[in-house]
Scaffold this motif. Structure first.
Motif, PDB file in Angstrom:
ATOM      1  N   MET A   1       0.842  -1.199   0.000  1.00  0.00           N
ATOM      2  CA  MET A   1       0.000   0.000   0.000  1.00  0.00           C
ATOM      3  C   MET A   1       0.873   1.244   0.000  1.00  0.00           C
ATOM      4  O   MET A   1       1.891   1.291   0.679  1.00  0.00           O
ATOM      5  N   THR A   2       0.465   2.244  -0.770  1.00  0.00           N
ATOM      6  CA  THR A   2       1.235   3.483  -0.848  1.00  0.00           C
ATOM      7  C   THR A   2       0.380   4.681  -0.446  1.00  0.00           C
ATOM      8  O   THR A   2      -0.854   4.660  -0.533  1.00  0.00           O
ATOM      9  N   GLY A   3       1.066   5.722   0.009  1.00  0.00           N
ATOM     10  CA  GLY A   3       0.431   6.985   0.328  1.00  0.00           C
ATOM     11  C   GLY A   3       1.290   8.115  -0.183  1.00  0.00           C
ATOM     12  O   GLY A   3       2.382   7.892  -0.724  1.00  0.00           O
TER      13      GLY A   3
ATOM     14  N   GLY B   1       5.459  14.103  24.601  1.00  0.00           N
ATOM     15  CA  GLY B   1       6.822  13.607  24.432  1.00  0.00           C
ATOM     16  C   GLY B   1       7.458  14.038  23.125  1.00  0.00           C
ATOM     17  O   GLY B   1       6.973  14.907  22.407  1.00  0.00           O
ATOM     18  N   VAL B   2       8.582  13.405  22.821  1.00  0.00           N
ATOM     19  CA  VAL B   2       9.285  13.628  21.553  1.00  0.00           C
ATOM     20  C   VAL B   2       8.623  12.769  20.486  1.00  0.00           C
ATOM     21  O   VAL B   2       8.451  11.561  20.665  1.00  0.00           O
ATOM     22  N   ARG B   3       8.290  13.383  19.340  1.00  0.00           N
ATOM     23  CA  ARG B   3       7.504  12.668  18.346  1.00  0.00           C
ATOM     24  C   ARG B   3       8.072  12.840  16.948  1.00  0.00           C
ATOM     25  O   ARG B   3       8.639  13.890  16.604  1.00  0.00           O
ATOM     26  N   ALA B   4       7.916  11.797  16.151  1.00  0.00           N
ATOM     27  CA  ALA B   4       8.069  11.928  14.710  1.00  0.00           C
ATOM     28  C   ALA B   4       6.715  12.362  14.173  1.00  0.00           C
ATOM     29  O   ALA B   4       5.679  11.795  14.545  1.00  0.00           O
ATOM     30  N   VAL B   5       6.715  13.378  13.331  1.00  0.00           N
ATOM     31  CA  VAL B   5       5.470  13.910  12.791  1.00  0.00           C
ATOM     32  C   VAL B   5       5.456  13.695  11.280  1.00  0.00           C
ATOM     33  O   VAL B   5       6.336  14.200  10.572  1.00  0.00           O
ATOM     34  N   VAL B   6       4.476  12.943  10.809  1.00  0.00           N
ATOM     35  CA  VAL B   6       4.323  12.657   9.389  1.00  0.00           C
ATOM     36  C   VAL B   6       3.246  13.582   8.828  1.00  0.00           C
ATOM     37  O   VAL B   6       2.088  13.518   9.247  1.00  0.00           O
ATOM     38  N   PHE B   7       3.635  14.426   7.894  1.00  0.00           N
ATOM     39  CA  PHE B   7       2.685  15.335   7.250  1.00  0.00           C
ATOM     40  C   PHE B   7       2.215  14.692   5.947  1.00  0.00           C
ATOM     41  O   PHE B   7       2.981  14.594   4.976  1.00  0.00           O
ATOM     42  N   LEU B   8       0.975  14.232   5.941  1.00  0.00           N
ATOM     43  CA  LEU B   8       0.420  13.610   4.751  1.00  0.00           C
ATOM     44  C   LEU B   8      -0.132  14.673   3.805  1.00  0.00           C
ATOM     45  O   LEU B   8      -0.547  15.748   4.220  1.00  0.00           O
ATOM     46  N   GLN B   9      -0.132  14.334   2.536  1.00  0.00           N
ATOM     47  CA  GLN B   9      -0.536  15.284   1.507  1.00  0.00           C
ATOM     48  C   GLN B   9      -2.053  15.275   1.321  1.00  0.00           C
ATOM     49  O   GLN B   9      -2.700  14.243   1.414  1.00  0.00           O
ATOM     50  N   GLY B  10      -2.598  16.453   1.018  1.00  0.00           N
ATOM     51  CA  GLY B  10      -4.002  16.578   0.666  1.00  0.00           C
ATOM     52  C   GLY B  10      -4.849  17.171   1.772  1.00  0.00           C
ATOM     53  O   GLY B  10      -4.745  16.760   2.933  1.00  0.00           O
ATOM     54  N   CYS B  11      -5.692  18.151   1.420  1.00  0.00           N
ATOM     55  CA  CYS B  11      -6.638  18.729   2.377  1.00  0.00           C
ATOM     56  C   CYS B  11      -7.816  19.319   1.601  1.00  0.00           C
ATOM     57  O   CYS B  11      -7.608  20.070   0.637  1.00  0.00           O
TER      58      CYS B  11
ATOM     59  N   GLU C   1      -7.221   4.890   4.079  1.00  0.00           N
ATOM     60  CA  GLU C   1      -6.717   3.510   4.067  1.00  0.00           C
ATOM     61  C   GLU C   1      -5.244   3.467   4.444  1.00  0.00           C
ATOM     62  O   GLU C   1      -4.809   2.625   5.247  1.00  0.00           O
ATOM     63  N   PHE C   2      -4.459   4.366   3.870  1.00  0.00           N
ATOM     64  CA  PHE C   2      -3.030   4.416   4.183  1.00  0.00           C
ATOM     65  C   PHE C   2      -2.819   4.787   5.651  1.00  0.00           C
ATOM     66  O   PHE C   2      -1.982   4.200   6.346  1.00  0.00           O
ATOM     67  N   LEU C   3      -3.601   5.740   6.134  1.00  0.00           N
ATOM     68  CA  LEU C   3      -3.497   6.169   7.530  1.00  0.00           C
ATOM     69  C   LEU C   3      -3.802   5.014   8.474  1.00  0.00           C
ATOM     70  O   LEU C   3      -3.060   4.767   9.437  1.00  0.00           O
ATOM     71  N   ALA C   4      -4.892   4.293   8.216  1.00  0.00           N
ATOM     72  CA  ALA C   4      -5.268   3.171   9.080  1.00  0.00           C
ATOM     73  C   ALA C   4      -4.185   2.094   9.082  1.00  0.00           C
ATOM     74  O   ALA C   4      -3.867   1.518  10.135  1.00  0.00           O
ATOM     75  N   GLU C   5      -3.607   1.843   7.923  1.00  0.00           N
ATOM     76  CA  GLU C   5      -2.552   0.839   7.834  1.00  0.00           C
ATOM     77  C   GLU C   5      -1.320   1.258   8.636  1.00  0.00           C
ATOM     78  O   GLU C   5      -0.722   0.444   9.360  1.00  0.00           O
ATOM     79  N   MET C   6      -0.939   2.526   8.531  1.00  0.00           N
ATOM     80  CA  MET C   6       0.232   2.994   9.263  1.00  0.00           C
ATOM     81  C   MET C   6      -0.011   2.981  10.764  1.00  0.00           C
ATOM     82  O   MET C   6       0.861   2.567  11.547  1.00  0.00           O
ATOM     83  N   LEU C   7      -1.180   3.405  11.208  1.00  0.00           N
ATOM     84  CA  LEU C   7      -1.487   3.389  12.629  1.00  0.00           C
ATOM     85  C   LEU C   7      -1.449   1.971  13.177  1.00  0.00           C
ATOM     86  O   LEU C   7      -0.928   1.714  14.267  1.00  0.00           O
ATOM     87  N   ARG C   8      -1.992   1.032  12.406  1.00  0.00           N
ATOM     88  CA  ARG C   8      -1.986  -0.372  12.835  1.00  0.00           C
ATOM     89  C   ARG C   8      -0.558  -0.885  12.972  1.00  0.00           C
ATOM     90  O   ARG C   8      -0.209  -1.523  13.982  1.00  0.00           O
ATOM     91  N   ARG C   9       0.272  -0.609  11.974  1.00  0.00           N
ATOM     92  CA  ARG C   9       1.653  -1.099  11.995  1.00  0.00           C
ATOM     93  C   ARG C   9       2.422  -0.533  13.196  1.00  0.00           C
ATOM     94  O   ARG C   9       3.184  -1.263  13.852  1.00  0.00           O
ATOM     95  N   LEU C  10       2.220   0.731  13.475  1.00  0.00           N
ATOM     96  CA  LEU C  10       2.958   1.351  14.568  1.00  0.00           C
ATOM     97  C   LEU C  10       2.500   0.822  15.917  1.00  0.00           C
ATOM     98  O   LEU C  10       3.323   0.527  16.794  1.00  0.00           O
ATOM     99  N   GLN C  11       1.203   0.689  16.111  1.00  0.00           N
ATOM    100  CA  GLN C  11       0.711   0.146  17.379  1.00  0.00           C
ATOM    101  C   GLN C  11       1.207  -1.277  17.591  1.00  0.00           C
ATOM    102  O   GLN C  11       1.546  -1.665  18.720  1.00  0.00           O
ATOM    103  N   GLU C  12       1.252  -2.047  16.532  1.00  0.00           N
ATOM    104  CA  GLU C  12       1.754  -3.416  16.665  1.00  0.00           C
ATOM    105  C   GLU C  12       3.223  -3.443  17.079  1.00  0.00           C
ATOM    106  O   GLU C  12       3.699  -4.442  17.630  1.00  0.00           O
TER     107      GLU C  12
END
Length: 239
Positions: free
Chosen positions: A1-3, A18-28, A83-94
């Protein structure tokens, strides 16, 4: 899957705990009058990246997340790529990473799939009034209201953020209405007022677009902090 990713900030300190990595996704879909990242609005912009590659890049920052940090997805509007967001959130929580969603609630998609892997929502309240919302963003307030309903069903904690613009959203009447609206929101743990700034004006010139708030001064930071204390301390003192 790509985003499509606009950019990645490796050491964010203001977009969640805390200290965070921030991913700025494209599109609004919104065209907020004070938007300081107009280059994130086009859905075709940014860089295409796979979920696998982005996960690998984010896991490299794991040592910095000790003490409550994690990854925040922002934009643009991250719900524009559900879809991409849900996939990334799932991967990170895992992988045991704290996940945070910075959103105005202006996208569509399977909110349940997204919120089931979200530890914290940073909810950007543009305006509490339908007409004010439309005038400020060009959007329909029914979209963020539907998202808020989904947050309530998912029982995800929420931090509310609101940009204060001189002459637009800084009056006592607006603050009172905003406070009444926030009282209706689920799971609110914190309310942050963000002072309007003009750092994005040059981007509009580079894109050949007019800036609708030209001539509006930046919000005084001390007054913004005082408004936050006056109107929203009942939430923030719980921290």
């Amino acid at each position: 899957m790509t985003g499509r990713m606009h950019s990645l900030e490796s050491m964010g300190l203001v977009d969640g705990p805390g200290v965070r990595a921030v991913v700025f996704l494209q599109g609004c879909p919104l065209r907020c009058r004070y938007c300081h990242n107009p280059d994130t609005q086009a859905v075709t912009g940014g860089t295409e990246i796979t979920a696998e590659e982005l996960t690998r890049r984010l896991l490299r920052f794991r040592p910095y997340f000790a003490g409550g940090g994690g990854v925040t997805f922002s934009g643009g509007e991250p719900l524009m790529q559900p879809e991409f967001l849900a996939e990334m959130l799932r991967r990170l929580q895992e992988n045991g990473i704290h996940t945070c969603l910075d959103t105005a609630g202006a996208g569509r998609g399977d909110y349940e799939a997204i919120l089931s892997h979200t530890d914290l929502v940073l909810f950007d309240v543009k305006h509490e009034d339908p007409d004010g919302y439309q005038a400020l963003t060009g959007g329909d307030i029914r979209q963020p209201r539907a998202f808020v309903d989904a947050v309530g069903r998912a029982d995800v904690p929420m931090w509310v953020r609101h940009v204060v613009v001189p002459g637009l959203t800084d009056s006592d009447a607006h603050m009172a209405a905003l406070r009444d609206y926030i009282k209706t929101l689920p799971q609110v743990e914190r309310v942050e007022l963000l002072p309007y700034h003009t750092l994005g004006m040059g981007k509009y010139a580079a894109l050949g677009r007019p800036y609708s708030l030209s001539g509006v001064p930046e919000m005084d930071k001390a007054r913004c902090a005082a408004l936050e204390q006056q109107w929203f301390s009942s939430w923030n003192r719980r921290l």
